[in-house]
Each structure stands twice: as C-alpha cells, then as structure tokens.
Design a protein around this motif. Structure first.
Motif, PDB file in Angstrom:
ATOM      1  N   LYS A  66       0.933  -1.189  -0.026  1.00 53.19           N
ATOM      2  CA  LYS A  66      -0.065   0.031  -0.033  1.00 53.19           C
ATOM      3  C   LYS A  66       0.977   1.376  -0.090  1.00 53.19           C
ATOM      4  O   LYS A  66       2.027   1.033   0.466  1.00 53.19           O
ATOM      5  N   ASP A  67       0.249   2.263  -0.480  1.00 50.16           N
ATOM      6  CA  ASP A  67       1.005   3.613  -0.489  1.00 50.16           C
ATOM      7  C   ASP A  67       1.186   4.203   0.906  1.00 50.16           C
ATOM      8  O   ASP A  67       0.153   4.750   1.617  1.00 50.16           O
ATOM      9  N   MET A  68       2.483   4.122   1.597  1.00 51.18           N
ATOM     10  CA  MET A  68       2.467   4.829   2.729  1.00 51.18           C
ATOM     11  C   MET A  68       3.423   5.870   2.618  1.00 51.18           C
ATOM     12  O   MET A  68       4.637   5.759   3.028  1.00 51.18           O
ATOM     13  N   ARG A  69       2.865   7.002   2.069  1.00 50.46           N
ATOM     14  CA  ARG A  69       3.575   8.252   2.019  1.00 50.46           C
ATOM     15  C   ARG A  69       3.524   9.279   2.772  1.00 50.46           C
ATOM     16  O   ARG A  69       2.153   9.168   3.378  1.00 50.46           O
ATOM     17  N   ALA A  70       4.320  10.112   3.541  1.00 51.15           N
ATOM     18  CA  ALA A  70       4.243  11.051   4.221  1.00 51.15           C
ATOM     19  C   ALA A  70       5.396  11.992   4.261  1.00 51.15           C
ATOM     20  O   ALA A  70       6.272  11.724   3.853  1.00 51.15           O
ATOM     21  N   ASP A  71       4.956  13.326   4.776  1.00 47.19           N
ATOM     22  CA  ASP A  71       5.941  14.293   4.993  1.00 47.19           C
ATOM     23  C   ASP A  71       6.691  14.148   6.166  1.00 47.19           C
ATOM     24  O   ASP A  71       6.029  13.868   7.387  1.00 47.19           O
ATOM     25  N   MET A  72       7.772  13.584   6.173  1.00 47.88           N
ATOM     26  CA  MET A  72       8.555  12.831   7.508  1.00 47.88           C
ATOM     27  C   MET A  72       9.892  13.989   7.862  1.00 47.88           C
ATOM     28  O   MET A  72      10.631  14.234   7.057  1.00 47.88           O
ATOM     29  N   PRO A  73       9.873  14.222   9.020  1.00 46.93           N
ATOM     30  CA  PRO A  73      10.563  15.015   9.654  1.00 46.93           C
ATOM     31  C   PRO A  73      11.898  14.399   9.675  1.00 46.93           C
ATOM     32  O   PRO A  73      11.906  13.136  10.214  1.00 46.93           O
ATOM     33  N   VAL A  74      13.064  14.783   9.299  1.00 47.82           N
ATOM     34  CA  VAL A  74      14.379  14.038   9.515  1.00 47.82           C
ATOM     35  C   VAL A  74      15.467  14.957  10.102  1.00 47.82           C
ATOM     36  O   VAL A  74      15.668  16.213   9.830  1.00 47.82           O
ATOM     37  N   LEU A  75      16.275  14.383  10.980  1.00 48.42           N
ATOM     38  CA  LEU A  75      17.179  15.394  11.755  1.00 48.42           C
ATOM     39  C   LEU A  75      18.652  15.238  10.945  1.00 48.42           C
ATOM     40  O   LEU A  75      18.987  13.958  10.772  1.00 48.42           O
ATOM     41  N   CYS A  76      18.951  16.366   9.978  1.00 51.13           N
ATOM     42  CA  CYS A  76      19.923  16.207   9.155  1.00 51.13           C
ATOM     43  C   CYS A  76      21.330  16.250  10.174  1.00 51.13           C
ATOM     44  O   CYS A  76      21.239  16.484  11.296  1.00 51.13           O
ATOM     45  N   ALA A  77      22.421  16.178   9.143  1.00 48.72           N
ATOM     46  CA  ALA A  77      23.743  16.156   9.692  1.00 48.72           C
ATOM     47  C   ALA A  77      24.113  17.415  10.485  1.00 48.72           C
ATOM     48  O   ALA A  77      24.963  17.672  11.417  1.00 48.72           O
ATOM     49  N   ASP A  78      23.278  18.703   9.931  1.00 46.25           N
ATOM     50  CA  ASP A  78      23.792  19.985  10.412  1.00 46.25           C
ATOM     51  C   ASP A  78      22.803  20.222  11.516  1.00 46.25           C
ATOM     52  O   ASP A  78      23.017  21.334  11.981  1.00 46.25           O
ATOM     53  N   GLY A  79      22.235  19.262  12.144  1.00 46.62           N
ATOM     54  CA  GLY A  79      21.462  19.458  13.254  1.00 46.62           C
ATOM     55  C   GLY A  79      20.158  20.135  13.006  1.00 46.62           C
ATOM     56  O   GLY A  79      19.192  20.304  13.905  1.00 46.62           O
ATOM     57  N   ARG A  80      19.519  20.509  11.685  1.00 45.18           N
ATOM     58  CA  ARG A  80      18.258  21.010  11.638  1.00 45.18           C
ATOM     59  C   ARG A  80      17.242  19.910  11.183  1.00 45.18           C
ATOM     60  O   ARG A  80      17.776  18.748  10.675  1.00 45.18           O
TER      61      ARG A  80
END
Length: 101
Positions: free
Chosen positions: A50-64
């Motif tokens: 099934k299509d499990m798409r979402a806008d996902m928050p990600v902790l990037c290497a620069d801390g943002r």
C-alpha cells in the motif's frame, strides 16, 4: 542502515561511513522516536502493499530538522511475514500528510 547512496548524503548530509550499521532512528528527531517505532511496528505487523507516503521530519547532519517526502515499503515473504523494509525519500514537495500530527 544497510545501504546509503549519494542521494541520501545530499539530502541529509551524512556520509555513508557515518550511517552504515546504525539504527535508522538516528534520522528521527528524538521527540518523535517513540511514535515512529509505534507506527513502524504496526506497519510491519501486517505488511501490505500500500502507499505509505508522508511528509517525514528528518534530523539532518547539520542539526536542522527538515521535512522530506518519505515512502515506506514493507517487504514480506510468501507467507506474508515481514522480512524487512525500505524507506525512500525525496525533497520534491509535500504529500500533505504528517504522520506525527
């Protein structure tokens, strides 16, 4: 993490040597990790195509914390038992669904 390509490095800022062998939750902001594992466990308990798409928050290497469109693909065997998962991310816009909201 078992695979990390140049696209992931470009999106998130982490080099392959920093992430290979790590648990995937280092990408999830700390305040969302419990909710992430709850949803992941639920998805893997009944792996369906099934299509499990979402806008996902990600902790990037620069801390943002940045939002990326993410898609989870649960992988199952012939008996419909979960055997793994693949996450695919893109920075192309939004799908309008916040799984933590």
């Amino acid at each position: 993490m078992r695979r990390w390509d140049d696209g992931a490095h470009e999106l998130f800022g982490y080099a392959a040597g920093q992430v290979l062998g790590q648990r995937v939750d280092f990408l999830i902001p700390a305040h969302l990790r419990e909710a992430h594992w709850h949803g992941f466990t639920r998805a893997m308990s009944q792996p369906e195509v099934k299509d499990m798409r979402a806008d996902m928050p990600v902790l990037c290497a620069d801390g943002r914390i940045r939002s990326f469109v993410g898609r989870l693909l649960a992988l199952s065997d012939g008996l419909n038992q979960a055997v793994g998962a693949v996450a695919i991310f893109t920075d192309g816009g939004s799908v309008g669904f916040d799984p933590f909201g």
